[in-house]
Scaffold this motif. Structure first.
Motif, PDB file in Angstrom:
ATOM      1  N   LEU A 119      47.612  13.353  -1.011  1.00 28.56           N
ATOM      2  CA  LEU A 119      47.136  11.993  -0.741  1.00 28.56           C
ATOM      3  C   LEU A 119      48.244  11.101  -0.187  1.00 28.56           C
ATOM      4  N   VAL A 120      49.496  11.370  -0.553  1.00 31.52           N
ATOM      5  CA  VAL A 120      50.605  10.611   0.042  1.00 31.52           C
ATOM      6  C   VAL A 120      50.617  10.831   1.553  1.00 31.52           C
ATOM      7  N   ASP A 121      50.406  12.079   1.974  1.00 34.43           N
ATOM      8  CA  ASP A 121      50.332  12.366   3.411  1.00 34.43           C
ATOM      9  C   ASP A 121      49.104  11.714   4.034  1.00 34.43           C
ATOM     10  N   VAL A 122      48.004  11.699   3.308  1.00 34.17           N
ATOM     11  CA  VAL A 122      46.778  11.085   3.832  1.00 34.17           C
ATOM     12  C   VAL A 122      47.005   9.604   4.137  1.00 34.17           C
ATOM     13  N   VAL A 123      47.712   8.916   3.252  1.00 34.39           N
ATOM     14  CA  VAL A 123      48.004   7.501   3.501  1.00 34.39           C
ATOM     15  C   VAL A 123      48.761   7.341   4.815  1.00 34.39           C
ATOM     16  N   ASP A 124      49.756   8.195   5.046  1.00 34.07           N
ATOM     17  CA  ASP A 124      50.505   8.140   6.310  1.00 34.07           C
ATOM     18  C   ASP A 124      49.589   8.355   7.501  1.00 34.07           C
ATOM     19  N   PHE A 125      48.721   9.350   7.411  1.00 27.98           N
ATOM     20  CA  PHE A 125      47.829   9.646   8.530  1.00 27.98           C
ATOM     21  C   PHE A 125      46.765   8.570   8.716  1.00 27.98           C
ATOM     22  N   LEU A 126      46.376   7.894   7.627  1.00 25.95           N
ATOM     23  CA  LEU A 126      45.482   6.744   7.762  1.00 25.95           C
ATOM     24  C   LEU A 126      46.165   5.646   8.581  1.00 25.95           C
ATOM     25  N   PRO A 181      49.970  12.742 -17.203  1.00 27.05           N
ATOM     26  CA  PRO A 181      50.738  12.076 -16.145  1.00 27.05           C
ATOM     27  C   PRO A 181      50.103  12.216 -14.779  1.00 27.05           C
ATOM     28  N   GLY A 182      49.540  13.411 -14.500  1.00 29.48           N
ATOM     29  CA  GLY A 182      48.891  13.588 -13.205  1.00 29.48           C
ATOM     30  C   GLY A 182      47.648  12.731 -13.067  1.00 29.48           C
ATOM     31  N   PHE A 183      46.858  12.659 -14.117  1.00 29.80           N
ATOM     32  CA  PHE A 183      45.637  11.861 -14.111  1.00 29.80           C
ATOM     33  C   PHE A 183      45.957  10.378 -13.914  1.00 29.80           C
ATOM     34  N   ARG A 184      46.960   9.903 -14.629  1.00 34.74           N
ATOM     35  CA  ARG A 184      47.336   8.493 -14.521  1.00 34.74           C
ATOM     36  C   ARG A 184      47.865   8.166 -13.123  1.00 34.74           C
ATOM     37  N   LEU A 185      48.575   9.099 -12.514  1.00 27.44           N
ATOM     38  CA  LEU A 185      49.065   8.872 -11.159  1.00 27.44           C
ATOM     39  C   LEU A 185      47.912   8.796 -10.160  1.00 27.44           C
ATOM     40  N   LEU A 186      46.942   9.700 -10.293  1.00 28.67           N
ATOM     41  CA  LEU A 186      45.813   9.691  -9.367  1.00 28.67           C
ATOM     42  C   LEU A 186      45.008   8.398  -9.484  1.00 28.67           C
ATOM     43  N   LEU A 187      44.932   7.836 -10.666  1.00 28.17           N
ATOM     44  CA  LEU A 187      44.215   6.569 -10.835  1.00 28.17           C
ATOM     45  C   LEU A 187      44.906   5.421 -10.097  1.00 28.17           C
ATOM     46  N   ARG A 188      46.196   5.561  -9.826  1.00 30.77           N
ATOM     47  CA  ARG A 188      46.954   4.502  -9.158  1.00 30.77           C
ATOM     48  C   ARG A 188      46.877   4.578  -7.631  1.00 30.77           C
ATOM     49  N   MET A 189      46.436   5.705  -7.095  1.00 24.13           N
ATOM     50  CA  MET A 189      46.540   5.927  -5.650  1.00 24.13           C
ATOM     51  C   MET A 189      45.393   5.371  -4.804  1.00 24.13           C
ATOM     52  N   PRO A 190      44.149   5.317  -5.290  1.00 21.85           N
ATOM     53  CA  PRO A 190      43.053   4.835  -4.444  1.00 21.85           C
ATOM     54  C   PRO A 190      43.266   3.468  -3.811  1.00 21.85           C
ATOM     55  N   GLU A 231      33.495   8.638   4.697  1.00 20.75           N
ATOM     56  CA  GLU A 231      32.771   9.656   3.939  1.00 20.75           C
ATOM     57  C   GLU A 231      33.729  10.623   3.241  1.00 20.75           C
ATOM     58  N   ALA A 232      34.879  10.888   3.849  1.00 20.92           N
ATOM     59  CA  ALA A 232      35.881  11.724   3.187  1.00 20.92           C
ATOM     60  C   ALA A 232      36.413  11.038   1.935  1.00 20.92           C
ATOM     61  N   LEU A 233      36.584   9.727   2.020  1.00 18.39           N
ATOM     62  CA  LEU A 233      37.060   8.973   0.854  1.00 18.39           C
ATOM     63  C   LEU A 233      36.010   8.933  -0.246  1.00 18.39           C
ATOM     64  N   ILE A 234      34.772   8.718   0.132  1.00 21.94           N
ATOM     65  CA  ILE A 234      33.746   8.595  -0.903  1.00 21.94           C
ATOM     66  C   ILE A 234      33.454   9.940  -1.555  1.00 21.94           C
ATOM     67  N   GLU A 235      33.665  11.024  -0.811  1.00 17.45           N
ATOM     68  CA  GLU A 235      33.489  12.340  -1.435  1.00 17.45           C
ATOM     69  C   GLU A 235      34.563  12.577  -2.488  1.00 17.45           C
ATOM     70  N   PHE A 236      35.784  12.157  -2.217  1.00 17.17           N
ATOM     71  CA  PHE A 236      36.844  12.237  -3.223  1.00 17.17           C
ATOM     72  C   PHE A 236      36.457  11.419  -4.443  1.00 17.17           C
ATOM     73  N   LEU A 246      32.142   6.239 -15.043  1.00 11.09           N
ATOM     74  CA  LEU A 246      31.365   5.368 -14.161  1.00 11.09           C
ATOM     75  C   LEU A 246      32.260   4.573 -13.214  1.00 11.09           C
ATOM     76  N   HIS A 247      33.564   4.725 -13.342  1.00  9.63           N
ATOM     77  CA  HIS A 247      34.507   3.969 -12.504  1.00  9.63           C
ATOM     78  C   HIS A 247      34.423   4.446 -11.056  1.00  9.63           C
ATOM     79  N   ARG A 248      34.491   3.492 -10.117  1.00 11.68           N
ATOM     80  CA  ARG A 248      34.433   3.824  -8.699  1.00 11.68           C
ATOM     81  C   ARG A 248      35.738   3.412  -8.026  1.00 11.68           C
TER      82      ARG A 248
END
Length: 248
Positions: free
Chosen positions: A63-70, A123-132, A169-174, A213-215
């Motif tokens: 996802l770090v790379d995805v941000v760059d490509f976005l 730690p991985g779960f908490r990091l992923l919650l910070r990235m969206p 749609e790629a984001l919403i699928e994630f 239920l979090h989006r």
């Protein structure tokens, strides 16, 4: 069969180049010594959760790379990498089923080994919650504001199935797959310790239910509701049943 002999081979494998490259000696030493396991299922419990952390590490790295490509508006790379993320999320969700092979009693025995810990501290779960939020900011700057588009334009008013739609749609699928992972985890808790119990931190399991239920990207979910509401007038029109015409 002599268990200690097999255990020794499991815990101290023969190391050749492949094993050295993958640091198998260190990897296989990340679990408790087999002789100290509280029951026969604790090894499974540790490995499943450790593998989850590895998958989440790879997701975060991707996802770090995805941000760059976005930011570069490189749609092809975004879609390819998000496809990888989607597959990883499905793997994470599927492997939770392994833990359902444990009885509630075995799970409780292992649960006592966690001290004050719980899965919410992953730690991985908490990091992923910070990235969206970073993903959304990059998407909005490049694929909405940078192109003079709104979410409504992308999905309805100026819909053309273009780059902005494909990336959205790629984001919403994630987002959807992450919710499914959390929902599956909730069912695992339901089956293993019950939803009426308290978590290890003494908090009600309702926290897990709220999390499921979090989006991550509410704007991408809300546009569907908005479109349906705008079209609802057509749905409210009384028409002759189509079955009546088919019978004529």
């Amino acid at each position: 069969m002599h268990k200690p002999d097999y255990y020794a081979r499991i815990e101290a494998p023969e190391m050749r180049d492949y094993g050295v490259y993958l640091s198998c000696d260190k990897l296989l030493a990340c679990q408790k010594p087999l002789a100290e396991m509280v029951n026969a299922d604790e090894l499974q419990f540790q490995i499943v959760h450790q593998v989850e952390e590895l998958w989440m590490k790879l997701i975060a790295y991707t996802l770090v790379d995805v941000v760059d490509f976005l930011e570069q508006q490189n749609t092809h790379r975004i879609v390819a990498l998000m496809g990888r993320v989607h597959r990883l999320m499905r793997l994470m969700t599927a492997q939770l089923d392994l833990l359902e092979t444990m009885s509630p009693k075995e799970y409780q025995e292992i649960r006592l080994q966690l001290g004050n810990g719980s899965g919410q501290e992953s730690p991985g779960f908490r990091l992923l919650l910070r990235m969206p939020p970073d993903l959304w900011r990059a998407f909005k700057a490049s694929y909405l504001d940078g192109r003079g588009l709104s979410v409504e334009d992308v999905y309805d008013v100026r819909y053309d199935h273009g780059d902005s739609y494909v990336v959205a749609e790629a984001l919403i699928e994630f987002d959807e797959l992450f919710q499914k992972f959390r929902a599956n985890h909730l069912y695992l808790i339901h089956r293993s310790i019950g939803l009426g119990s308290k978590s290890l931190k003494g908090r009600p399991v309702e926290l897990l239910q709220a999390g499921a239920l979090h989006r991550f990207f509410p704007e991408l979910w809300d546009i569907r509701c908005d479109m349906t509401d705008r079209w609802s007038g057509q749905y409210g029109t009384v028409r002759a049943p189509i079955s009546h015409h088919a019978a004529e």
